[in-house]
Design a protein around this motif. Structure first.
Motif, PDB file in Angstrom:
ATOM      1  N   HIS A  17       0.825  -1.209   0.000  1.00 51.77           N
ATOM      2  CA  HIS A  17       0.000   0.000   0.000  1.00 51.77           C
ATOM      3  C   HIS A  17       0.862   1.264   0.000  1.00 51.77           C
ATOM      4  O   HIS A  17       0.457   2.290  -0.575  1.00 51.77           O
ATOM      5  CB  HIS A  17      -0.950  -0.024   1.186  1.00 51.77           C
ATOM      6  CG  HIS A  17      -2.114  -0.953   0.996  1.00 51.77           C
ATOM      7  ND1 HIS A  17      -3.285  -0.564   0.383  1.00 51.77           N
ATOM      8  CD2 HIS A  17      -2.270  -2.261   1.303  1.00 51.77           C
ATOM      9  CE1 HIS A  17      -4.123  -1.589   0.332  1.00 51.77           C
ATOM     10  NE2 HIS A  17      -3.519  -2.624   0.888  1.00 51.77           N
ATOM     11  N   LEU A  18       2.029   1.180   0.611  1.00 53.23           N
ATOM     12  CA  LEU A  18       2.971   2.297   0.545  1.00 53.23           C
ATOM     13  C   LEU A  18       3.356   2.561  -0.905  1.00 53.23           C
ATOM     14  O   LEU A  18       3.379   3.715  -1.360  1.00 53.23           O
ATOM     15  CB  LEU A  18       4.211   1.987   1.382  1.00 53.23           C
ATOM     16  CG  LEU A  18       5.380   2.974   1.281  1.00 53.23           C
ATOM     17  CD1 LEU A  18       4.961   4.371   1.718  1.00 53.23           C
ATOM     18  CD2 LEU A  18       6.564   2.481   2.121  1.00 53.23           C
ATOM     19  N   GLY A  19       3.639   1.500  -1.642  1.00 52.44           N
ATOM     20  CA  GLY A  19       3.978   1.651  -3.050  1.00 52.44           C
ATOM     21  C   GLY A  19       2.859   2.292  -3.845  1.00 52.44           C
ATOM     22  O   GLY A  19       3.091   3.177  -4.682  1.00 52.44           O
ATOM     23  N   VAL A  20       1.625   1.879  -3.570  1.00 50.08           N
ATOM     24  CA  VAL A  20       0.467   2.456  -4.266  1.00 50.08           C
ATOM     25  C   VAL A  20       0.366   3.951  -3.975  1.00 50.08           C
ATOM     26  O   VAL A  20       0.184   4.774  -4.890  1.00 50.08           O
ATOM     27  CB  VAL A  20      -0.830   1.742  -3.849  1.00 50.08           C
ATOM     28  CG1 VAL A  20      -2.049   2.455  -4.442  1.00 50.08           C
ATOM     29  CG2 VAL A  20      -0.815   0.284  -4.298  1.00 50.08           C
ATOM     30  N   SER A  21       0.496   4.334  -2.694  1.00 48.51           N
ATOM     31  CA  SER A  21       0.371   5.740  -2.325  1.00 48.51           C
ATOM     32  C   SER A  21       1.505   6.585  -2.900  1.00 48.51           C
ATOM     33  O   SER A  21       1.284   7.709  -3.368  1.00 48.51           O
ATOM     34  CB  SER A  21       0.332   5.884  -0.800  1.00 48.51           C
ATOM     35  OG  SER A  21      -0.880   5.368  -0.283  1.00 48.51           O
ATOM     36  N   LEU A  22       2.710   6.050  -2.878  1.00 52.15           N
ATOM     37  CA  LEU A  22       3.836   6.774  -3.471  1.00 52.15           C
ATOM     38  C   LEU A  22       3.623   6.992  -4.961  1.00 52.15           C
ATOM     39  O   LEU A  22       3.904   8.069  -5.500  1.00 52.15           O
ATOM     40  CB  LEU A  22       5.134   6.003  -3.224  1.00 52.15           C
ATOM     41  CG  LEU A  22       5.654   6.016  -1.784  1.00 52.15           C
ATOM     42  CD1 LEU A  22       6.767   4.985  -1.616  1.00 52.15           C
ATOM     43  CD2 LEU A  22       6.147   7.405  -1.387  1.00 52.15           C
ATOM     44  N   ASP A  23       3.111   5.968  -5.627  1.00 47.08           N
ATOM     45  CA  ASP A  23       2.833   6.083  -7.056  1.00 47.08           C
ATOM     46  C   ASP A  23       1.785   7.161  -7.314  1.00 47.08           C
ATOM     47  O   ASP A  23       1.940   8.006  -8.190  1.00 47.08           O
ATOM     48  CB  ASP A  23       2.355   4.728  -7.591  1.00 47.08           C
ATOM     49  CG  ASP A  23       2.071   4.759  -9.083  1.00 47.08           C
ATOM     50  OD1 ASP A  23       2.794   5.464  -9.811  1.00 47.08           O
ATOM     51  OD2 ASP A  23       1.132   4.072  -9.515  1.00 47.08           O
ATOM     52  N   ARG A  24       0.727   7.146  -6.508  1.00 50.49           N
ATOM     53  CA  ARG A  24      -0.342   8.143  -6.670  1.00 50.49           C
ATOM     54  C   ARG A  24       0.172   9.558  -6.361  1.00 50.49           C
ATOM     55  O   ARG A  24      -0.343  10.540  -6.900  1.00 50.49           O
ATOM     56  CB  ARG A  24      -1.513   7.817  -5.750  1.00 50.49           C
ATOM     57  CG  ARG A  24      -2.272   6.561  -6.128  1.00 50.49           C
ATOM     58  CD  ARG A  24      -3.055   6.754  -7.423  1.00 50.49           C
ATOM     59  NE  ARG A  24      -3.923   5.619  -7.675  1.00 50.49           N
ATOM     60  CZ  ARG A  24      -3.567   4.517  -8.320  1.00 50.49           C
ATOM     61  NH1 ARG A  24      -2.333   4.421  -8.817  1.00 50.49           N
ATOM     62  NH2 ARG A  24      -4.413   3.530  -8.508  1.00 50.49           N
ATOM     63  N   ALA A  25       1.185   9.634  -5.514  1.00 55.28           N
ATOM     64  CA  ALA A  25       1.766  10.938  -5.171  1.00 55.28           C
ATOM     65  C   ALA A  25       2.794  11.383  -6.212  1.00 55.28           C
ATOM     66  O   ALA A  25       3.438  12.422  -6.049  1.00 55.28           O
ATOM     67  CB  ALA A  25       2.410  10.872  -3.790  1.00 55.28           C
ATOM     68  N   GLY A  26       2.964  10.604  -7.265  1.00 54.11           N
ATOM     69  CA  GLY A  26       3.886  10.965  -8.330  1.00 54.11           C
ATOM     70  C   GLY A  26       5.325  10.563  -8.091  1.00 54.11           C
ATOM     71  O   GLY A  26       6.224  11.019  -8.787  1.00 54.11           O
ATOM     72  N   GLN A  27       5.542   9.681  -7.123  1.00 56.97           N
ATOM     73  CA  GLN A  27       6.902   9.232  -6.800  1.00 56.97           C
ATOM     74  C   GLN A  27       7.089   7.791  -7.288  1.00 56.97           C
ATOM     75  O   GLN A  27       7.195   6.855  -6.501  1.00 56.97           O
ATOM     76  CB  GLN A  27       7.132   9.326  -5.290  1.00 56.97           C
ATOM     77  CG  GLN A  27       6.965  10.731  -4.739  1.00 56.97           C
ATOM     78  CD  GLN A  27       7.166  10.796  -3.235  1.00 56.97           C
ATOM     79  OE1 GLN A  27       8.190  10.359  -2.719  1.00 56.97           O
ATOM     80  NE2 GLN A  27       6.184  11.330  -2.529  1.00 56.97           N
ATOM     81  N   SER A  28       7.129   7.649  -8.590  1.00 52.69           N
ATOM     82  CA  SER A  28       7.160   6.310  -9.192  1.00 52.69           C
ATOM     83  C   SER A  28       8.414   5.525  -8.801  1.00 52.69           C
ATOM     84  O   SER A  28       8.348   4.315  -8.563  1.00 52.69           O
ATOM     85  CB  SER A  28       7.075   6.415 -10.716  1.00 52.69           C
ATOM     86  OG  SER A  28       5.853   6.988 -11.097  1.00 52.69           O
ATOM     87  N   ARG A  29       9.552   6.202  -8.752  1.00 53.63           N
ATOM     88  CA  ARG A  29      10.801   5.505  -8.412  1.00 53.63           C
ATOM     89  C   ARG A  29      10.736   4.944  -6.990  1.00 53.63           C
ATOM     90  O   ARG A  29      11.110   3.792  -6.746  1.00 53.63           O
ATOM     91  CB  ARG A  29      11.983   6.457  -8.553  1.00 53.63           C
ATOM     92  CG  ARG A  29      13.329   5.792  -8.317  1.00 53.63           C
ATOM     93  CD  ARG A  29      14.470   6.761  -8.566  1.00 53.63           C
ATOM     94  NE  ARG A  29      14.468   7.261  -9.928  1.00 53.63           N
ATOM     95  CZ  ARG A  29      15.321   8.172 -10.397  1.00 53.63           C
ATOM     96  NH1 ARG A  29      16.237   8.691  -9.587  1.00 53.63           N
ATOM     97  NH2 ARG A  29      15.261   8.568 -11.643  1.00 53.63           N
ATOM     98  N   GLU A  30      10.224   5.759  -6.072  1.00 54.14           N
ATOM     99  CA  GLU A  30      10.093   5.299  -4.691  1.00 54.14           C
ATOM    100  C   GLU A  30       9.045   4.187  -4.585  1.00 54.14           C
ATOM    101  O   GLU A  30       9.177   3.271  -3.771  1.00 54.14           O
ATOM    102  CB  GLU A  30       9.712   6.469  -3.776  1.00 54.14           C
ATOM    103  CG  GLU A  30      10.810   7.508  -3.598  1.00 54.14           C
ATOM    104  CD  GLU A  30      10.876   8.517  -4.745  1.00 54.14           C
ATOM    105  OE1 GLU A  30      10.111   8.365  -5.736  1.00 54.14           O
ATOM    106  OE2 GLU A  30      11.699   9.457  -4.656  1.00 54.14           O
ATOM    107  N   ALA A  31       8.006   4.279  -5.411  1.00 49.57           N
ATOM    108  CA  ALA A  31       6.978   3.236  -5.421  1.00 49.57           C
ATOM    109  C   ALA A  31       7.572   1.898  -5.848  1.00 49.57           C
ATOM    110  O   ALA A  31       7.300   0.853  -5.227  1.00 49.57           O
ATOM    111  CB  ALA A  31       5.835   3.629  -6.358  1.00 49.57           C
ATOM    112  N   ILE A  32       8.379   1.916  -6.892  1.00 49.69           N
ATOM    113  CA  ILE A  32       9.027   0.687  -7.357  1.00 49.69           C
ATOM    114  C   ILE A  32       9.911   0.107  -6.256  1.00 49.69           C
ATOM    115  O   ILE A  32       9.944  -1.115  -6.040  1.00 49.69           O
ATOM    116  CB  ILE A  32       9.874   0.967  -8.615  1.00 49.69           C
ATOM    117  CG1 ILE A  32       8.955   1.184  -9.829  1.00 49.69           C
ATOM    118  CG2 ILE A  32      10.828  -0.179  -8.900  1.00 49.69           C
ATOM    119  CD1 ILE A  32       8.253  -0.062 -10.319  1.00 49.69           C
ATOM    120  N   ALA A  33      10.624   0.978  -5.536  1.00 43.31           N
ATOM    121  CA  ALA A  33      11.485   0.507  -4.448  1.00 43.31           C
ATOM    122  C   ALA A  33      10.666  -0.179  -3.359  1.00 43.31           C
ATOM    123  O   ALA A  33      11.062  -1.226  -2.831  1.00 43.31           O
ATOM    124  CB  ALA A  33      12.278   1.676  -3.865  1.00 43.31           C
ATOM    125  N   SER A  34       9.509   0.401  -3.031  1.00 44.96           N
ATOM    126  CA  SER A  34       8.647  -0.193  -2.004  1.00 44.96           C
ATOM    127  C   SER A  34       8.094  -1.536  -2.471  1.00 44.96           C
ATOM    128  O   SER A  34       8.104  -2.527  -1.726  1.00 44.96           O
ATOM    129  CB  SER A  34       7.494   0.769  -1.672  1.00 44.96           C
ATOM    130  OG  SER A  34       6.714   0.256  -0.608  1.00 44.96           O
TER     131      SER A  34
END
Length: 230
Positions: free
Chosen positions: A58-75
């Motif tokens: 869910h952290l990855g989903v929220s990071l992606d929605r916040a426009g932080q795709s690189r951080e989302a992939i890391a999560s």
């Protein structure tokens, strides 16, 4: 005392996870990410690896929605390394794979998306989850639109048939939309218009209410934003 501390951390982790879900539902994705990150730390400290892995997803989903795709992939990548959890909790594993595939699809990387959707399709089959199978077939159809269009068409039709067998209106609408994309790409504009109109009609019939950020909604949203369909 140690056991009580673990219980306290576990309870706080569940509270933070719930707070993250609530913030995500309000569209406050940065706040949601903060809550989920805290939930991961607390859950891991309490030895609740299942909640920790779920919170990472869910952290990855929220990071992606916040426009932080690189951080989302890391999560997502961190969650995928937790094989001891994913081996026994295939519901988490299959959703995680599908969500990573969707992220790559939206990012215009159909080859990577295909890899994750194929793995998700296999697990969905093992779980006898025919509805998720249909969505993964549709996703694989979208990743193939730049390549073998005939194969993509076959996948969309298979997904449509499967959705119809369940009378699942949102899925039927999605499959009709997907078939419309191919018709439009082939300059069969009358057919495309009819398919898009049928998709809207089917969607309007739906009584299905899905929570914010639901996986199937994410699949539909991701395909609509795939650069290959511009």
């Amino acid at each position: 005392a140690l056991a009580r501390a673990h219980r306290d951390r576990g309870e706080e982790a569940r509270i933070m996870f719930a707070a993250g879900r609530a913030a995500a539902g309000r569209g406050e994705h940065a706040d949601a990410a903060g809550s989920f990150l805290r939930a991961v730390t607390l859950a891991d400290g309490a030895g609740d690896s299942v909640l920790g892995t779920t919170a990472l997803m869910h952290l990855g989903v929220s990071l992606d929605r916040a426009g932080q795709s690189r951080e989302a992939i890391a999560s997502f990548s961190t969650a995928l390394t937790r094989s001891s959890v994913l081996r026994y909790h295939t519901d988490i594993a299959v959703e995680l794979l599908a969500r990573v595939g969707n992220l790559y699809l939206r990012g215009g990387d159909p080859d990577q998306a295909t890899r994750f959707f194929t793995s998700a399709l296999r697990i969905a089959g093992e779980r006898h989850d025919a509805l998720l199978e249909a969505y993964m077939m549709a996703q694989l159809g979208h990743t193939g639109l730049k390549g073998d269009r005939a194969e993509a068409l076959q996948k969309f039709r298979a997904a449509y048939d499967q959705f119809r067998s369940f009378s699942y209106a949102p899925g039927i609408a999605y499959a009709l939309y997907s078939l419309g994309v191919i018709a439009e790409q082939e300059s069969r504009l009358t057919d495309a218009l009819q398919l898009y109109t049928a998709a809207v009609t089917e969607q309007e019939k739906s009584l299905v209410v899905r929570p914010h950020g639901a996986l199937f909604t994410d699949c539909e949203w991701s395909a609509a934003r795939f650069p290959g369909e511009d």
